[in-house]
Design an enzyme around this catalytic site. Structure first.
Site, short mmCIF file in Angstrom:
data_model
loop_
_atom_site.label_atom_id
_atom_site.label_comp_id
_atom_site.label_asym_id
_atom_site.label_seq_id
_atom_site.Cartn_x
_atom_site.Cartn_y
_atom_site.Cartn_z
N GLY A 239 -3.54 10.61 -1.46
CA GLY A 239 -4.27 9.35 -1.59
C GLY A 239 -4.66 8.91 -2.98
N PRO A 275 -0.06 14.91 -2.33
CA PRO A 275 0.16 13.68 -3.10
C PRO A 275 1.53 13.08 -2.80
CG PRO A 275 0.58 15.58 -4.48
CD PRO A 275 0.07 16.12 -3.17
N GLY A 276 1.61 11.78 -2.70
CA GLY A 276 2.89 11.10 -2.55
C GLY A 276 3.06 10.13 -3.70
N ARG A 277 2.29 9.04 -3.60
CA ARG A 277 2.39 7.95 -4.58
C ARG A 277 2.19 8.43 -6.02
NH1 ARG A 277 0.83 2.72 -2.91
NH2 ARG A 277 -0.37 3.74 -1.27
N ARG A 313 6.20 -3.80 0.21
CA ARG A 313 4.78 -3.68 -0.13
C ARG A 313 4.10 -5.02 -0.43
NH1 ARG A 313 2.55 -1.17 -3.59
NH2 ARG A 313 0.99 -0.20 -2.26
N TYR A 317 1.25 -5.69 2.30
CA TYR A 317 -0.13 -5.40 1.85
C TYR A 317 -0.61 -6.37 0.79
CZ TYR A 317 1.77 -0.85 3.35
OH TYR A 317 2.40 0.16 4.01
N CYS A 343 15.01 -14.66 5.44
CA CYS A 343 14.52 -15.87 6.10
C CYS A 343 13.11 -15.69 6.65
CB CYS A 343 15.49 -16.26 7.21
SG CYS A 343 17.12 -16.51 6.52
N GLU A 344 12.18 -15.47 5.76
CA GLU A 344 10.76 -15.37 6.11
C GLU A 344 9.98 -15.83 4.89
OE1 GLU A 344 8.95 -12.80 8.43
OE2 GLU A 344 10.75 -11.93 9.35
N TYR A 372 7.01 4.51 -1.47
CA TYR A 372 6.96 3.52 -0.38
C TYR A 372 7.84 2.31 -0.70
CZ TYR A 372 3.06 6.58 0.59
OH TYR A 372 2.31 7.69 0.80
N1 LLP Z 1 -1.12 12.83 3.67
C1 LLP Z 1 -1.23 12.05 4.76
C2 LLP Z 1 -1.71 12.65 6.01
C3 LLP Z 1 -0.92 10.69 4.69
O1 LLP Z 1 -1.07 9.93 5.76
C4 LLP Z 1 -0.48 10.14 3.46
C5 LLP Z 1 -0.14 8.72 3.36
C6 LLP Z 1 -0.34 11.00 2.35
C7 LLP Z 1 -0.69 12.33 2.49
C8 LLP Z 1 0.14 10.52 1.01
O2 LLP Z 1 -0.71 9.60 0.44
P1 LLP Z 1 -0.47 9.10 -1.06
O3 LLP Z 1 -0.75 10.27 -1.99
O4 LLP Z 1 0.93 8.65 -1.18
O5 LLP Z 1 -1.44 8.00 -1.23
N2 LLP Z 1 2.97 2.48 2.79
C9 LLP Z 1 1.69 2.42 2.12
C10 LLP Z 1 1.03 3.77 2.00
C11 LLP Z 1 0.85 4.47 3.32
C12 LLP Z 1 0.26 5.84 3.17
C13 LLP Z 1 0.27 6.57 4.44
N3 LLP Z 1 -0.19 7.92 4.36
C14 LLP Z 1 1.87 1.76 0.75
O6 LLP Z 1 2.98 1.35 0.44
O7 LLP Z 1 0.91 1.59 0.02
#
Ligand code: LLP
Length: 419
Positions: A239, A275-277, A313, A317, A343-344, A372
């Site tokens: 997050g 971590p993802g993002r 995105r 969002y 077409c949106e 994402y």
């Molecule tokens: N762990 C869990 C249980 C999660 O649900 C998520 C993200 C993460 C880790 C990774 O979170 P991050 O570090 O990437 O913030 N599609 C959206 C974001 C959806 C996130 C869903 N869960 C966007 O493009 O902003």
């Protein structure tokens, strides 16, 4: 901290000009920097050095196998949310013992696959799911390692679609009822309770919600330990937010670690982060070509060859992505909506954005698209999914070929009566 920089007015990824890559691959195109990915992973992982931990990259942000392989080589684990993501993680060489599996809707088939793969743990989201995991594990004659995902009821101040830690959300179990759930779990014959999990949302740009949530979860963990449960793994989710518009002063992984480690120091947990993002977001861009310029009732539209199917995105969002020319010019600045061919009306990357007036055929870079981006892309409007390229130093590698029309129909079948 990234490797997308101008040299002589030309945008480079590490040592390679973007234009040179697109000449080979065409557009729309995702380009990632090896160096940025490694730096981001190491910064995150290193921040927690000094405390036992596993950094489990959230595959939902980006699941290209080459990127996963690169992360696996760095020692990264995985946070997966489906059988497909588990398959990617294993195929990329991420050890099963570094894989955690979350998600409110795991199927029996997926649970069996994860059990057979011997993953580190399931992050369980309901008592129904616990019962199914217990049953499937029983059939396979194994014990399922589980953590319960608790919902700490903390506001993460982010977009409502990506905030997950409030009572009203579908995720996890209410922290107030956690003791009952844990007591239920501990009685199941084929389940071994080994941890606790929380994740409160994504793109969080302040450490205080993390601290508040961890404090709540810790007081639960203490209670559980004194009730004799073996809570070895504390999974604090992902997050951490990233800059999308050169915002300054956002917390870095180090700041997160500095706030969290003192809280957990006195306990012997293995800390898991997801971590993802923050690993891939600013390590990737989406390059698109200007197809048309259109002026209507004093409004300018720049129509590009990428669409919301490539990067959803902004549409979903209202997310801001910085957009910059691949070749800088001294032309005048204009205000325009930068839109795709779909077409949106929701198919836009930016609205009323000030940009240097582009010409037909110019390339634009949509920044911070490494998380994402491709992973949320689709074939909507019969569009082929984009190609992906990884740059390392002076070299670049196609890590996903652009889809073909044939790919688009590869799995459809015409019943005999229509032939
Ligand atoms: N762990 C869990 C249980 C999660 O649900 C998520 C993200 C993460 C880790 C990774 O979170 P991050 O570090 O990437 O913030 N599609 C959206 C974001 C959806 C996130 C869903 N869960 C966007 O493009 O902003």
């Amino acid at each position: 901290m990234h490797d997308f920089k101008y040299k002589n007015s030309e945008l480079y990824v590490e040592g390679v000009p973007v234009r040179k890559i697109t000449e080979k691959t065409g557009t729309p195109l995702y380009i990632y920097s090896y160096n940025t990915l490694v730096k981001h992973y190491r910064a995150f992982d290193k921040a927690f050095d000094g405390y036992p931990h596993i950094t489990c990259f959230a595959l939902k942000a980006n699941s290209n196998l080459a990127i996963l392989k690169l992360l696996a080589q760095q020692g990264c684990g995985a946070d997966v949310v489906s059988g497909g993501e588990l398959f990617f993680a294993l195929k990329a060489g991420i050890p099963a013992k570094k894989i955690v599996y979350a998600g409110v809707g795991k199927t029996e088939e997926e649970i069996a696959y994860a059990l057979k793969s011997r993953i580190l743990m399931f992050n369980v989201e309901s008592s129904d799911e616990l019962a199914v995991i217990d049953r499937v594990a029983g059939k396979l004659k194994v014990k399922a390692p589980v953590a319960l995902r608790v919902n700490p009821d903390i506001k993460a101040s982010t977009h409502p679609y990506i905030s997950t830690g409030l009572k009203k959300h579908k995720f996890g179990i209410p922290i107030r009822e956690a003791l009952e759930y844990y007591s239920l779990a501990s009685k199941l014959r084929n389940v071994r309770v080994i941890g606790i999990h929380k994740h409160i949302g994504s793109q969080i740009t302040n450490v205080s919600p993390f601290v508040e949530a961890v404090k709540k979860v810790l007081s639960l963990a203490k209670g559980l330990r004194s009730a004799g449960l073996e809570i070895k793994h504390l999974d604090i989710g992902g997050g951490l937010g990233i800059p999308y518009n050169n915002e300054e002063g956002l917390p870095q992984p180090e700041d997160l670690a500095k706030a969290i480690i003192p809280l957990v120091k006195q306990y012997d947990f293995t800390l898991i982060t997801e971590p993802g993002r923050s690993i891939t977001g600013n390590a990737g861009i989406l390059v698109t070509k200007v197809l048309y310029l259109k002026q209507q009732l004093k409004k300018n539209f720049v129509i590009v060859d990428a669409g919301m199917n490539d990067l959803i995105r902004p549409s979903l969002y209202d997310a801001y992505h910085h957009i910059q020319p691949v070749k800088k010019s001294s032309r005048a600045v204009m205000s325009a909506d930068i839109v795709g061919p779909i077409c949106e009306s929701g198919d836009f990357f930016a609205r009323d954005r000030k940009i240097i007036r582009p010409l037909h055929g110019d390339l634009l870079a949509i920044m911070s698209a490494g998380a994402y981006g491709f992973s949320m892309s689709s074939n909507y409007n019969g569009r082929k999914k984009a190609a992906e390229v990884l740059v390392k130093g002076e070299d670049f590698f196609v890590i996903r070929e652009r889809e073909t029309y044939k790919d688009l129909v590869a799995r459809t079948r015409i019943p005999g009566f229509l032939k």
